[in-house]
Design a protein around this motif. Sequence first.
Motif, PDB file in Angstrom:
ATOM      1  N   GLY A  40      -0.116  -8.842  -0.583  1.00 35.68           N
ATOM      2  CA  GLY A  40      -1.832  -8.663  -0.843  1.00 35.68           C
ATOM      3  C   GLY A  40      -2.481  -8.559   0.596  1.00 35.68           C
ATOM      4  N   GLY A  42      -1.952  -5.954   2.662  1.00 34.34           N
ATOM      5  CA  GLY A  42      -2.344  -4.480   2.973  1.00 34.34           C
ATOM      6  C   GLY A  42      -2.361  -3.520   1.825  1.00 34.34           C
ATOM      7  N   SER A  95      11.780 -11.922  -0.069  1.00 29.26           N
ATOM      8  CA  SER A  95      13.153 -11.779  -0.279  1.00 29.26           C
ATOM      9  C   SER A  95      14.074 -12.536   0.163  1.00 29.26           C
ATOM     10  N   ALA A 122       4.484  -6.431  -3.088  1.00 30.20           N
ATOM     11  CA  ALA A 122       5.107  -6.519  -1.750  1.00 30.20           C
ATOM     12  C   ALA A 122       6.276  -5.491  -2.224  1.00 30.20           C
ATOM     13  N   GLY A 123       6.301  -4.845  -1.304  1.00 30.50           N
ATOM     14  CA  GLY A 123       7.652  -3.879  -1.298  1.00 30.50           C
ATOM     15  C   GLY A 123       7.527  -2.783  -0.242  1.00 30.50           C
ATOM     16  N   THR A 124       8.623  -2.068   0.077  1.00 28.40           N
ATOM     17  CA  THR A 124       9.028  -1.351   0.976  1.00 28.40           C
ATOM     18  C   THR A 124       9.575   0.069   0.728  1.00 28.40           C
ATOM     19  N   THR A 219       0.410   7.075  -2.747  1.00 25.56           N
ATOM     20  CA  THR A 219      -1.000   6.158  -2.586  1.00 25.56           C
ATOM     21  C   THR A 219      -1.295   6.141  -1.079  1.00 25.56           C
TER      22      THR A 219
HETATM   23  N1  LIG Z   1       1.930   3.747  -1.279  1.00 26.00           N
HETATM   24  C1  LIG Z   1       2.784   4.524  -2.060  1.00 26.00           C
HETATM   25  O1  LIG Z   1       2.699   5.607  -1.830  1.00 26.00           O
HETATM   26  C2  LIG Z   1       3.271   3.780  -3.176  1.00 26.00           C
HETATM   27  C3  LIG Z   1       3.707   2.575  -3.154  1.00 26.00           C
HETATM   28  N2  LIG Z   1       4.165   1.705  -4.336  1.00 26.00           N
HETATM   29  C4  LIG Z   1       4.595   0.433  -4.200  1.00 26.00           C
HETATM   30  O2  LIG Z   1       3.493  -0.296  -3.904  1.00 26.00           O
HETATM   31  C5  LIG Z   1       3.802  -1.423  -3.056  1.00 26.00           C
HETATM   32  C6  LIG Z   1       2.562  -1.688  -2.040  1.00 26.00           C
HETATM   33  O3  LIG Z   1       2.801  -0.485  -1.315  1.00 26.00           O
HETATM   34  P1  LIG Z   1       1.786  -0.307  -0.174  1.00 26.00           P
HETATM   35  O4  LIG Z   1       0.440  -0.935  -0.509  1.00 26.00           O
HETATM   36  O5  LIG Z   1       1.868   1.448  -0.091  1.00 26.00           O
HETATM   37  O6  LIG Z   1       2.328  -0.769   1.016  1.00 26.00           O
HETATM   38  P2  LIG Z   1       1.742  -1.558   2.542  1.00 26.00           P
HETATM   39  O7  LIG Z   1       3.170  -1.287   3.268  1.00 26.00           O
HETATM   40  O8  LIG Z   1       0.672  -1.109   2.788  1.00 26.00           O
HETATM   41  O9  LIG Z   1       1.686  -3.011   2.004  1.00 26.00           O
HETATM   42  C7  LIG Z   1       2.882  -3.772   1.703  1.00 26.00           C
HETATM   43  C8  LIG Z   1       2.473  -5.208   1.622  1.00 26.00           C
HETATM   44  O10 LIG Z   1       3.610  -5.940   1.347  1.00 26.00           O
HETATM   45  C9  LIG Z   1       3.939  -7.238   2.467  1.00 26.00           C
HETATM   46  N3  LIG Z   1       5.486  -7.238   2.550  1.00 26.00           N
HETATM   47  C10 LIG Z   1       6.408  -6.345   2.950  1.00 26.00           C
HETATM   48  N4  LIG Z   1       7.574  -6.639   2.933  1.00 26.00           N
HETATM   49  C11 LIG Z   1       7.485  -8.101   2.583  1.00 26.00           C
HETATM   50  C12 LIG Z   1       8.462  -9.263   2.470  1.00 26.00           C
HETATM   51  N5  LIG Z   1       9.583  -8.994   2.564  1.00 26.00           N
HETATM   52  N6  LIG Z   1       7.693 -10.572   2.157  1.00 26.00           N
HETATM   53  C13 LIG Z   1       6.565 -10.552   2.034  1.00 26.00           C
HETATM   54  N7  LIG Z   1       5.649  -9.799   2.103  1.00 26.00           N
HETATM   55  C14 LIG Z   1       5.979  -8.395   2.300  1.00 26.00           C
HETATM   56  C15 LIG Z   1       3.298  -6.573   3.422  1.00 26.00           C
HETATM   57  O11 LIG Z   1       2.856  -7.266   4.340  1.00 26.00           O
HETATM   58  P3  LIG Z   1       3.735  -7.932   5.777  1.00 26.00           P
HETATM   59  O12 LIG Z   1       4.606  -6.751   6.115  1.00 26.00           O
HETATM   60  O13 LIG Z   1       2.915  -8.400   6.611  1.00 26.00           O
HETATM   61  O14 LIG Z   1       4.933  -8.991   5.101  1.00 26.00           O
HETATM   62  C16 LIG Z   1       1.914  -5.768   3.024  1.00 26.00           C
HETATM   63  O15 LIG Z   1       1.166  -6.879   2.716  1.00 26.00           O
HETATM   64  C17 LIG Z   1       5.278  -1.360  -2.824  1.00 26.00           C
HETATM   65  O16 LIG Z   1       5.976  -2.163  -3.667  1.00 26.00           O
HETATM   66  C18 LIG Z   1       5.552   0.161  -2.993  1.00 26.00           C
HETATM   67  O17 LIG Z   1       6.643   0.499  -3.197  1.00 26.00           O
HETATM   68  C19 LIG Z   1       4.754   2.391  -5.337  1.00 26.00           C
HETATM   69  C20 LIG Z   1       4.313   4.102  -5.282  1.00 26.00           C
HETATM   70  C21 LIG Z   1       3.660   4.709  -4.362  1.00 26.00           C
END
Ligand SMILES: NC(=O)C1=CN([C@@H]2O[C@H](COP(=O)(O)OP(=O)(O)OC[C@H]3O[C@@H](n4cnc5c(N)ncnc54)[C@H](OP(=O)(O)O)[C@@H]3O)[C@@H](O)[C@H]2O)C=CC1
Length: 332
Positions: A40, A42, A95, A122-124, A219
Amino acid sequence: MLLIVVAFIVAFVLLLYMISPLISPKPLKLNGAHVVVTGGSGGIGKCIAIECYRQGAFITLVARDEDKLLKAKKEVEQFAVNDKQVVLCVSVDISSDYTQVENVIKQAQEKLGPVDMLVNCAGTAVAGKFEEMEVERFKELMEVNYLGSVYPTRAVITTMKERRMGRIVFVSSQAGQIGLFGYTAYSPSKFALRGLAESLQMEMKPYNIYVTVAFPPDTDTPLLAEENKSKPLETKLISETSGVWQPDQVAKVFVKDAVQGNFNSSVGPDGYMLSALTCGMSPVTSITEGLQQIVTMGLFRTIALFYLGSFDSIVRRCMIQREQSKTADKTE
Ligand SMILES: NC(=O)C1=CN([C@@H]2O[C@H](COP(=O)(O)OP(=O)(O)OC[C@H]3O[C@@H](n4cnc5c(N)ncnc54)[C@H](OP(=O)(O)O)[C@@H]3O)[C@@H](O)[C@H]2O)C=CC1
Ligand SMILES: CCCCCCCCCCCCCCCC(=O)[C@@H](N)CO
């Protein structure tokens, strides 16, 4: 013979109509609800939090980086609709360790009450060719994208079952509906969410808990910018098919579908086609959705074959280009 077929279709449609009221859930009231959004701080997650906050929800933002969390909290707070609303921040890696995740969710529930809606956002992502990807990446993506959605869900589900209400959202990807060049590590971690969601929905439906899987296209977020730095040309060209969307646009759609309890949530015309085409045995949540799937599936498969043909030709052209530039380098 024709009569039998027609009678069968009519009976089927009637059946669909009959069971549909049973499967259309009552919308969740966001006003006063407690919504937990992982990721949440970003991108898409932050926009989902804002969308819920604008509708009167109390929010818990979950992510690792505390500075980013505080910044996001301030942003979300600007959209308050009453002076009781609260935004809580919790810093945890979703995770790595289940007990940690369980503890922070417990703390959040003590402060803001039981969770009404959990958004696993949350994802990467990393894109690269299968044989060039570091082997650790395959594990990392499964841990963050898949287990990182299992853990928070496990931590909220017992209370939801007891209260006979709740919403769970999994943010997958269009790359969780089709496997694409460059996504051998990423796609499986997003496909996994769909399997989890379908199984969980079947278990939870009698408890009035509804599961939504969101399938965003590319996105415009920090993640996409980072990913683009090392994305193979093939992946770029193929992904361009469904364009780049703004996070607030996709967030609005996902929140609306989650509130309504729709199992599937997609954005844009390609998203719509992909979802109808890949619906498989996923639950239907409205008559129109079911009917649309029945009517459009053959047509969409036909369109899909053209897309697949064009993706193959992108891959072939890129390969030829690479080989040509290699031989040119050698002769220089
Ligand atoms: N952007 C895109 O093109 C697309 C995105 N998605 C999916 O949407 C979701 C959000 O993506 P998006 O908004 O672009 O990503 P961002 O990198 O902009 O935001 C990711 C958020 O997840 C948090 N996060 C990442 N890893 C962890 C962790 N291990 N534990 C807790 N928090 C975590 C980050 O904060 P912090 O690093 O501080 O933990 C951040 O708040 C993801 O699952 C992505 O796979 C799907 C399709 C397209
Ligand atoms: C009838 C059939 C229609 C077929 C349409 C096919 C469209 C394919 C486009 C796939 C785009 C993949 C986006 C992945 C985004 C993502 O998850 C990463 N950017 C994460 O950072």
